[in-house]
Design an enzyme around this catalytic site. Structure first.
Site, short mmCIF file in Angstrom:
data_model
loop_
_atom_site.label_atom_id
_atom_site.label_comp_id
_atom_site.label_asym_id
_atom_site.label_seq_id
_atom_site.Cartn_x
_atom_site.Cartn_y
_atom_site.Cartn_z
N ALA A 162 0.82 -1.30 0.12
CA ALA A 162 0.40 -0.28 0.03
C ALA A 162 0.66 1.31 0.17
O ALA A 162 2.21 1.24 0.56
CB ALA A 162 -1.02 0.41 1.41
N LYS A 163 0.18 2.68 -0.63
CA LYS A 163 1.39 3.77 -0.55
C LYS A 163 0.77 4.40 0.44
O LYS A 163 -0.72 4.92 0.97
CB LYS A 163 0.91 4.05 -1.94
CG LYS A 163 1.66 5.64 -1.88
CD LYS A 163 2.12 6.43 -3.33
CE LYS A 163 2.88 6.94 -3.16
NZ LYS A 163 2.61 8.69 -2.40
N TRP A 164 0.94 4.39 1.34
CA TRP A 164 1.48 5.57 2.67
C TRP A 164 1.56 7.16 2.87
O TRP A 164 1.80 7.29 2.36
CB TRP A 164 2.42 4.74 3.78
CG TRP A 164 2.46 3.19 4.24
CD1 TRP A 164 2.48 2.52 3.25
CD2 TRP A 164 1.11 2.49 4.87
NE1 TRP A 164 2.50 1.13 3.61
CE2 TRP A 164 1.34 1.87 4.68
CE3 TRP A 164 -0.57 3.32 5.57
CZ2 TRP A 164 0.58 0.49 5.93
CZ3 TRP A 164 -0.49 2.08 6.24
CH2 TRP A 164 -0.49 0.72 5.85
N ASP A 220 -2.94 5.75 -0.35
CA ASP A 220 -3.04 7.47 -1.79
C ASP A 220 -2.75 6.36 -2.61
O ASP A 220 -3.66 6.92 -3.88
CB ASP A 220 -1.40 7.36 -1.79
CG ASP A 220 -1.49 9.29 -1.46
OD1 ASP A 220 -2.71 9.25 -1.59
OD2 ASP A 220 -0.28 9.30 -1.10
#
Length: 356
Positions: free
Chosen positions: A28-30, A175
């Protein structure tokens, strides 16, 4: 401090792509502060994306990581603050404050977490040249059983799972998705990874613009949306234009240009107190203290379609919006918050499960 990889180190970066590529490692894009953690015994330093230290702004995290990380290590990850089950980027920016007393008060009120997704060194060994797949396995083994506020970023090599994360996790404030080749060494400050971000469009009111630093052409358009009370709220800017387009925009907006802001919905922008009850351009900010906040008001009649990834706290664009086209078929009054798509909520705690 004496580590095989020493600060400052600029983190490895990602380039934007439209779709999730196949046959990679996915995370996942943090939406937080990128940070590289250096720990050498009692010494712990948090390095930012630019290489400058973040250590003083997150005292509670420094103490927690000193207790939870290996005695000598360098780890790449993201500093996060979660409130009500989702990421809160505003709470992070509040930490960048010159007063130590305020930083510590905020640390107690909303403590930060660290999500590790890569390891650059362990004990006396640099891992920069080690393939990502091996670095990931070592990271998971090293942090097995680690407890909050330290976490290991969930990851998968299954593209379908990554697609599900992309669709589901936005409700927790994430994100998008990052894809990394499993054979990839760690390449500081290089865009060697891939990021896939959410993108939506909205019709917004163009209510002003700022000049470009190079001269009398548009630097950025000031964008607004009407709230339920009928007030026009400043929601962000659109700024990525060619020089030719910047000059064209000045001509296109000239018929709407006002001599001053009197009578404009944002006329009170110069009064600091006005920013407490409304979203106006030129708000005081420690991030832009040296920038010229002045802007050119235009009659709020022109509507533009812009692309954006997501809203911050439901009131403004989290990043710079991307201009798509003028919308002469839309009235300014029809540009309200009601058109914005709200992602389904998702509890961040369900994402930050045990390492794997």
């Amino acid at each position: 401090m004496d580590l095989p990889v020493m600060p400052p180190v600029k983190p490895m970066l990602a380039k934007a792509v439209a779709k999730i590529p196949p046959d990679m490692h996915y995370e996942a894009k943090w939406d937080g502060f990128r940070a590289i953690v250096f720990r050498d015994g009692a010494e712990t330093e948090l390095g930012s994306r630019t290489g400058k230290p973040l250590t003083r702004y997150f005292p509670e995290l420094v103490e927690a990581l000193r207790e939870r990380l290996p005695e000598r290590c360098v780890m790449d990850g993201e500093i996060l603050i979660a409130r009500r089950g989702r990421l809160d980027f505003d709470a992070l920016t509040e930490r960048i404050h010159p007063a130590d007393s305020r930083v510590r008060m905020l640390a107690e009120r909303n403590p930060a977490s660290f999500v590790a997704f890569d390891m650059l060194a362990l004990a006396d060994t640099s891992l920069l040249d080690v393939p990502l797949g091996d670095r990931r396995a070592l990271l998971v083994k090293t942090l097995s059983g680690v407890t909050a506020p330290a976490h290991v970023a969930p990851a998968t090599t299954d593209r379908e799972t990554a697609q599900q994360w992309f669709e589901r996790y936005e409700g927790a404030g994430l994100d998008g998705v990052v894809a990394k080749p499993l054979t990839l060494p760690y390449l500081p400050d290089e865009r060697a990874m891939y990021k896939i971000k959410h993108e939506r469009t909205a019709d917004v009111v163009v209510a002003g613009y700022r000049f470009h630093k190079s001269g009398p052409v548009v630097g950025s358009l000031l964008l607004g949306l009407y709230d339920t009370t009928g007030a026009l709220q400043h929601v962000g800017v659109s700024a990525a234009f060619t020089m030719k387009r910047r000059a064209e925009l000045v001509e296109e907006l000239e018929p709407l240009r006002l001599e001053d802001a009197a009578g404009h919905p944002w006329a009170a922008w110069t009064r600091e107190s006005a920013h407490e009850s409304a979203r106006l351009p030129g708000a005081p900010s420690r991030w832009s203290a040296k920038k010229d906040p002045s802007w050119v008001p235009v009659r709020p009649e022109r509507v533009a379609e812009v692309a954006y990834d997501h809203m911050e706290n439901g009131v403004r664009f989290r990043h710079t919006a991307r201009f798509r086209r003028w919308r002469p078929d839309r009235t300014a009054e029809s540009c309200t918050y009601g058109q914005l798509e709200e992602p389904v909520g998702y509890d961040l705690a369900e994402i930050l499960g045990p390492p794997g």
